[in-house]
Design a protein around this motif. Structure first.
Motif, PDB file in Angstrom:
ATOM      1  N   GLY A 239       0.798  -1.226   0.000  1.00 55.82           N
ATOM      2  CA  GLY A 239       0.000   0.000   0.000  1.00 55.82           C
ATOM      3  C   GLY A 239       0.825   1.267   0.000  1.00 55.82           C
ATOM      4  O   GLY A 239       0.260   2.365   0.074  1.00 55.82           O
ATOM      5  N   ALA A 240       2.171   1.166  -0.067  1.00 58.16           N
ATOM      6  CA  ALA A 240       3.000   2.377  -0.144  1.00 58.16           C
ATOM      7  C   ALA A 240       2.857   2.986  -1.542  1.00 58.16           C
ATOM      8  O   ALA A 240       2.722   2.258  -2.533  1.00 58.16           O
ATOM      9  N   LEU A 241       2.903   4.334  -1.608  1.00 53.20           N
ATOM     10  CA  LEU A 241       2.826   5.021  -2.904  1.00 53.20           C
ATOM     11  C   LEU A 241       4.193   4.957  -3.572  1.00 53.20           C
ATOM     12  O   LEU A 241       5.220   5.208  -2.929  1.00 53.20           O
ATOM     13  N   LEU A 242       4.213   4.622  -4.860  1.00 50.04           N
ATOM     14  CA  LEU A 242       5.480   4.546  -5.588  1.00 50.04           C
ATOM     15  C   LEU A 242       5.653   5.825  -6.401  1.00 50.04           C
ATOM     16  O   LEU A 242       4.752   6.215  -7.154  1.00 50.04           O
ATOM     17  N   LEU A 243       6.792   6.450  -6.199  1.00 48.43           N
ATOM     18  CA  LEU A 243       7.037   7.750  -6.820  1.00 48.43           C
ATOM     19  C   LEU A 243       8.327   7.691  -7.623  1.00 48.43           C
ATOM     20  O   LEU A 243       9.367   7.283  -7.093  1.00 48.43           O
ATOM     21  N   ARG A 244       8.252   8.101  -8.921  1.00 46.00           N
ATOM     22  CA  ARG A 244       9.493   8.188  -9.699  1.00 46.00           C
ATOM     23  C   ARG A 244      10.045   9.596  -9.537  1.00 46.00           C
ATOM     24  O   ARG A 244       9.364  10.571  -9.867  1.00 46.00           O
ATOM     25  N   THR A 245      11.232   9.722  -8.988  1.00 47.62           N
ATOM     26  CA  THR A 245      11.822  11.050  -8.767  1.00 47.62           C
ATOM     27  C   THR A 245      13.096  11.160  -9.608  1.00 47.62           C
ATOM     28  O   THR A 245      13.556  10.170 -10.201  1.00 47.62           O
ATOM     29  N   SER A 246      13.681  12.344  -9.598  1.00 45.24           N
ATOM     30  CA  SER A 246      14.903  12.549 -10.395  1.00 45.24           C
ATOM     31  C   SER A 246      16.044  11.680  -9.856  1.00 45.24           C
ATOM     32  O   SER A 246      16.999  11.386 -10.560  1.00 45.24           O
ATOM     33  N   SER A 247      15.917  11.235  -8.605  1.00 43.04           N
ATOM     34  CA  SER A 247      16.997  10.389  -8.070  1.00 43.04           C
ATOM     35  C   SER A 247      16.571   8.925  -7.946  1.00 43.04           C
ATOM     36  O   SER A 247      17.107   8.191  -7.123  1.00 43.04           O
ATOM     37  N   GLY A 248      15.566   8.521  -8.712  1.00 39.01           N
ATOM     38  CA  GLY A 248      15.164   7.105  -8.708  1.00 39.01           C
ATOM     39  C   GLY A 248      13.787   6.915  -8.102  1.00 39.01           C
ATOM     40  O   GLY A 248      13.083   7.871  -7.787  1.00 39.01           O
ATOM     41  N   SER A 249      13.415   5.636  -7.933  1.00 37.81           N
ATOM     42  CA  SER A 249      12.074   5.326  -7.440  1.00 37.81           C
ATOM     43  C   SER A 249      12.051   5.359  -5.914  1.00 37.81           C
ATOM     44  O   SER A 249      13.001   4.941  -5.266  1.00 37.81           O
ATOM     45  N   GLN A 250      10.977   5.900  -5.355  1.00 34.06           N
ATOM     46  CA  GLN A 250      10.873   5.973  -3.885  1.00 34.06           C
ATOM     47  C   GLN A 250       9.545   5.412  -3.421  1.00 34.06           C
ATOM     48  O   GLN A 250       8.536   5.549  -4.110  1.00 34.06           O
ATOM     49  N   ARG A 251       9.552   4.798  -2.231  1.00 33.94           N
ATOM     50  CA  ARG A 251       8.301   4.346  -1.606  1.00 33.94           C
ATOM     51  C   ARG A 251       7.897   5.424  -0.610  1.00 33.94           C
ATOM     52  O   ARG A 251       8.693   5.809   0.230  1.00 33.94           O
ATOM     53  N   VAL A 252       6.657   5.876  -0.709  1.00 28.83           N
ATOM     54  CA  VAL A 252       6.189   6.907   0.219  1.00 28.83           C
ATOM     55  C   VAL A 252       5.187   6.273   1.177  1.00 28.83           C
ATOM     56  O   VAL A 252       4.238   5.613   0.741  1.00 28.83           O
ATOM     57  N   LEU A 253       5.434   6.467   2.484  1.00 25.75           N
ATOM     58  CA  LEU A 253       4.548   5.836   3.476  1.00 25.75           C
ATOM     59  C   LEU A 253       3.522   6.802   4.038  1.00 25.75           C
ATOM     60  O   LEU A 253       2.448   6.393   4.473  1.00 25.75           O
ATOM     61  N   SER A 254       3.846   8.107   4.054  1.00 22.46           N
ATOM     62  CA  SER A 254       2.860   9.085   4.500  1.00 22.46           C
ATOM     63  C   SER A 254       3.265  10.454   3.982  1.00 22.46           C
ATOM     64  O   SER A 254       4.392  10.650   3.522  1.00 22.46           O
ATOM     65  N   GLY A 255       2.336  11.386   4.067  1.00 21.98           N
ATOM     66  CA  GLY A 255       2.644  12.732   3.598  1.00 21.98           C
ATOM     67  C   GLY A 255       1.408  13.379   3.011  1.00 21.98           C
ATOM     68  O   GLY A 255       0.374  12.741   2.834  1.00 21.98           O
ATOM     69  N   SER A 256       1.539  14.667   2.765  1.00 21.13           N
ATOM     70  CA  SER A 256       0.428  15.410   2.198  1.00 21.13           C
ATOM     71  C   SER A 256       0.738  15.627   0.718  1.00 21.13           C
ATOM     72  O   SER A 256       1.802  16.124   0.364  1.00 21.13           O
ATOM     73  N   ILE A 257      -0.207  15.249  -0.142  1.00 21.67           N
ATOM     74  CA  ILE A 257       0.072  15.236  -1.581  1.00 21.67           C
ATOM     75  C   ILE A 257      -0.574  16.404  -2.294  1.00 21.67           C
ATOM     76  O   ILE A 257      -1.775  16.636  -2.143  1.00 21.67           O
ATOM     77  N   ARG A 258       0.215  17.106  -3.054  1.00 26.64           N
ATOM     78  CA  ARG A 258      -0.325  18.223  -3.826  1.00 26.64           C
ATOM     79  C   ARG A 258      -0.021  17.970  -5.299  1.00 26.64           C
ATOM     80  O   ARG A 258       1.120  17.650  -5.654  1.00 26.64           O
ATOM     81  N   LEU A 259      -1.056  18.118  -6.132  1.00 26.30           N
ATOM     82  CA  LEU A 259      -0.810  17.933  -7.565  1.00 26.30           C
ATOM     83  C   LEU A 259       0.011  19.102  -8.077  1.00 26.30           C
ATOM     84  O   LEU A 259      -0.198  20.238  -7.645  1.00 26.30           O
ATOM     85  N   HIS A 260       0.914  18.810  -8.987  1.00 27.89           N
ATOM     86  CA  HIS A 260       1.783  19.843  -9.548  1.00 27.89           C
ATOM     87  C   HIS A 260       0.937  21.012 -10.068  1.00 27.89           C
ATOM     88  O   HIS A 260       0.009  20.801 -10.833  1.00 27.89           O
ATOM     89  N   GLY A 261       1.218  22.204  -9.585  1.00 30.75           N
ATOM     90  CA  GLY A 261       0.523  23.386 -10.088  1.00 30.75           C
ATOM     91  C   GLY A 261      -0.883  23.573  -9.532  1.00 30.75           C
ATOM     92  O   GLY A 261      -1.626  24.411 -10.009  1.00 30.75           O
ATOM     93  N   GLN A 262      -1.272  22.800  -8.516  1.00 26.95           N
ATOM     94  CA  GLN A 262      -2.622  22.966  -7.956  1.00 26.95           C
ATOM     95  C   GLN A 262      -2.524  23.482  -6.526  1.00 26.95           C
ATOM     96  O   GLN A 262      -1.532  23.240  -5.852  1.00 26.95           O
ATOM     97  N   PRO A 263      -3.596  24.161  -6.037  1.00 27.55           N
ATOM     98  CA  PRO A 263      -3.562  24.646  -4.666  1.00 27.55           C
ATOM     99  C   PRO A 263      -3.600  23.489  -3.674  1.00 27.55           C
ATOM    100  O   PRO A 263      -3.940  22.368  -4.038  1.00 27.55           O
ATOM    101  N   ASP A 264      -3.305  23.790  -2.415  1.00 29.67           N
ATOM    102  CA  ASP A 264      -3.188  22.775  -1.372  1.00 29.67           C
ATOM    103  C   ASP A 264      -4.447  21.965  -1.188  1.00 29.67           C
ATOM    104  O   ASP A 264      -4.417  20.780  -0.891  1.00 29.67           O
TER     105      ASP A 264
END
Ligand code: BTN
Length: 270
Positions: A243-268
């Motif tokens: 159930g971890a979110l998989l994120l492709r970043t400039s430094s490779g793939s990351q597993r995200v376990l928690s956090g507040s998500i904002r769509l690029h260019g959208q308000p909070d």
């Protein structure tokens, strides 16, 4: 209006036989807070609290959940697992899948899930899930699952201001020609959440991880994630088996376990 008999009558046999208490409040601070303070149900049993209006509704990450009186569904369910199930943090995702499937069966087209706990439709927030653990003694584990759903925001006296206050929202009225009565909707959600809890307890997260793919609203989207460790930017690539979110970043793939998500260019609030 929420009416206890009309909520109880359509509940299916299995959940109906395990329902310890069902209470409806005209006004309360938060149905989640209320159930967290109550005695835990015995293993395999559950309690439900519903409110026409919450004065201090709570969302994930200390946010507020605002729902104008009688315009939505504000419901919490406490349930006791015999022992702590494997991978309990993924329970919120499993509940999201259960609710998205139930909405689909009701005729809601295009329901999506925004990791980890938002229900989205027509690109607006339709609802959210807040799962909290109740501390106790022994191996049993009680959880309180809260769900807030926007049913008909147009009914609210301050309907015009709601969009400004809540950000980008959606409601069931925008998705269905005929809205179910809120008592009937409560019964559907009680069946759904109970069945999801039992399935999760018996079989774990696997089935839900597969089903999540179909509702995954973030896949392919560019996001920034705020967490206690800082801000991470990347492109969402689904979730893993836990159930971890998989994120492709400039430094490779990351597993995200928690956090507040904002769509690029959208308000909070998005
Ligand atoms: C979120 O969007 O972060 C979760 C919102 C959860 C709101 C529901 S309404 C019923 C229950 N009681 C609360 O105080 N919160 C949940």
């Amino acid at each position: 209006m929420l009416i206890v008999d009309q909520i109880r009558a359509p509940i299916s046999e299995a959940p109906g036989s395990r329902l310890e208490y069902l209470e409806v409040f005209t006004e309360i601070d938060s149905t989640n807070s209320y159930l967290l303070e109550q005695e835990a149900p015995p293993p395999g049993w559950f309690r439900v609290a519903l409110a026409e209006h919450q004065t201090a509704g709570r969302g994930r990450m200390e946010r507020r959940w605002y729902s104008p009186p009688s315009s939505g569904l504000c419901m919490s369910m406490s349930y006791t697992f015999e022992k702590e199930p494997k991978n309990l943090p993924s329970l919120t995702l499993a509940i999201g899948v259960g609710i998205a499937e139930a909405l689909e069966s009701m005729g809601v087209a295009g329901a999506g899930l925004k990791w980890p706990n938002d229900l989205v439709v027509r690109n607006g927030k339709l609802g959210g899930i807040l799962t909290e653990m109740r501390t106790g003694h022994g191996p049993a584990q009680t959880v309180v699952v809260g769900i807030g759903l926007n049913v008909d925001l147009g009914r609210a006296p301050d309907a015009d201001h709601i969009k400004t206050r809540l950000g980008y929202v959606s409601d069931l009225a925008a998705c269905l020609d005929e809205l179910p009565d809120r008592s009937e909707l409560s019964a559907i959600m009680i069946d759904t959440i109970f069945n999801t809890l039992v399935e999760f307890e018996l079989d774990g997260f696997d089935r839900f991880a597969d089903a999540w793919q179909r509702f995954d609203w973030l896949r392919g989207q560019r996001v920034s994630i705020e967490s206690p460790d800082g801000r991470t930017r990347g492109t969402c690539q689904g979730i893993d088996a836990d159930g971890a979110l998989l994120l492709r970043t400039s430094s490779g793939s990351q597993r995200v376990l928690s956090g507040s998500i904002r769509l690029h260019g959208q308000p909070d609030s998005y």
